[in-house]
Enzyme design. Structure first.
Site, PDB file in Angstrom:
ATOM      1  N   SER A 147       0.786  -1.235   0.164  1.00  0.00           N
ATOM      2  CA  SER A 147       0.038   0.117   0.004  1.00  0.00           C
ATOM      3  C   SER A 147       0.783   1.329  -0.103  1.00  0.00           C
ATOM      4  CB  SER A 147      -1.076   0.071   1.122  1.00  0.00           C
ATOM      5  OG  SER A 147      -2.124   0.758   0.864  1.00  0.00           O
ATOM      6  N   LYS A 199     -22.684  16.071   9.058  1.00  0.00           N
ATOM      7  CA  LYS A 199     -21.731  16.743   9.946  1.00  0.00           C
ATOM      8  C   LYS A 199     -21.507  15.477  11.213  1.00  0.00           C
ATOM      9  CE  LYS A 199     -18.661  19.478  11.637  1.00  0.00           C
ATOM     10  NZ  LYS A 199     -17.403  19.898  11.039  1.00  0.00           N
TER      11      LYS A 199
END
Length: 329
Positions: A147, A199
């Site tokens: 990765s 949010k």
């Protein structure tokens, strides 16, 4: 006054003066030693516990990327931070760019990856090194170069892997925990007052999952482009390999993800011969006297339950996008 009394007074006076002088000298030496240890510790904190002191002749610099690639952890009076140190590594590469004796970088990667931010920043810094100096970067993959660890390797001109390396895992992960079920069982009520529906991500909606998926897709597309550029492949060819899976060294070689399989000593010898440079240099810890002493004291102090819980929580996923390969335990 008898001679014995006079002699005793003289001896006492001499001893008094000697003790006074010894006390002054002892205090002076103690102050000097304390000041020196404090100065060492201050320098230790400012440099992250490492000193750049390259040889005064041509050399190849070893840049180690070991452990999770992430924001630099703080170095303190108790210890030098271990593992990958992001700021220190970037500063090290900057110093190498300014040193004409440096002839190239041996990038030693033993990492399962890390955060998107730091992984790409290191990759770009290594690219800057090559473009600014015209010097080569050779990469060696140890246990892991997966990765984000694979991404930083894309800056290299040549990529070598140990016969038992795990690499690949080209992809992005963004993870977190849904604690609502646990809170309910414990009688804990989570309350948030937000300015918008997206949010609060304590309970993920389908819309929020789609939002985060679009971010992951963007980072993934960037990763694919970096691999395509580094390996001279098309993006479609990379995508055929970039479904998040890891590869053995042999599989990586067959798929064009690396150039050679080699032991580390053999790779160093090949780079040395190619560049006609025998000297290798790498940063070493500058752990000082005070930090060594205090580290021993720290190890004797048992951790509180609060400390243990805090450290455990810090190890949990935080929702930060990462180029990271999950390792089987």
């Amino acid at each position: 006054m008898k001679k014995k009394q006079i002699g005793g007074l003289i001896i006492a006076a001499i001893l008094f003066v000697a003790i006074g002088v010894a006390s002054v000298l002892t205090n002076a030496l103690t102050d000097s030693f304390s000041q020196r240890m404090l100065e060492e510790s201050a320098e230790h904190l400012l440099t992250g516990g490492y000193d750049f002191q390259p040889p005064g002749k041509n050399y190849i610099a070893i840049v180690r990327v070991e452990g999770t690639i992430q924001e630099q952890t703080e170095s303190n009076y108790f210890e030098t931070s271990s593992g990958y140190q992001h700021t220190t590594t970037l500063e090290y590469i900057d110093n190498l760019m300014d040193d004409s004796n440096n002839q190239g970088i041996l990038l030693y990667v033993d990492s399962p990856g890390g955060t998107v931010y730091e992984s790409e920043e290191l990759y770009l810094k290594l690219k800057e090194y090559k473009e600014t100096t015209g010097r080569p970067v050779w990469d060696y993959m140890a246990h892991y170069a997966a990765s984000g660890g694979y991404m930083v390797s894309m800056s290299a001109d040549k990529i070598y892997a140990n016969p038992n390396t795990t690499t690949g895992s080209i992809g992005v992960i963004m993870a977190g925990y849904d604690m609502s079920g646990l809170y309910e069982k414990l009688g804990i009520r989570y309350v948030s007052i937000t300015s918008g529906a997206n949010k609060d991500s304590s309970k993920m909606t389908d819309e929020q999952i789609a939002i985060y998926q679009s971010q992951v897709d963007e980072y993934y597309s960037k990763f694919v482009g970096i691999v395509a550029d580094g390996r001279g492949m098309s993006e479609e060819e990379v995508k055929q390999l970039a479904d998040g899976r890891t590869y053995t060294a042999n599989q990586a070689l067959e798929n064009g993800l690396i150039d050679e399989i080699s032991l580390y000593a053999d790779m160093k010898e090949a780079m040395s011969e190619e560049l006609n440079v025998d000297e290798f240099y790498e940063l070493e810890s500058s752990k000082n006297t005070l930090s060594s002493l205090l580290a021993e004291v720290k190890d004797l102090v048992p951790k509180s339950e609060a400390q243990i819980l805090t450290e455990t929580a810090a190890d949990m996923e935080s929702g930060v996008p990462m180029y990271y390969a999950e390792q089987l335990q």
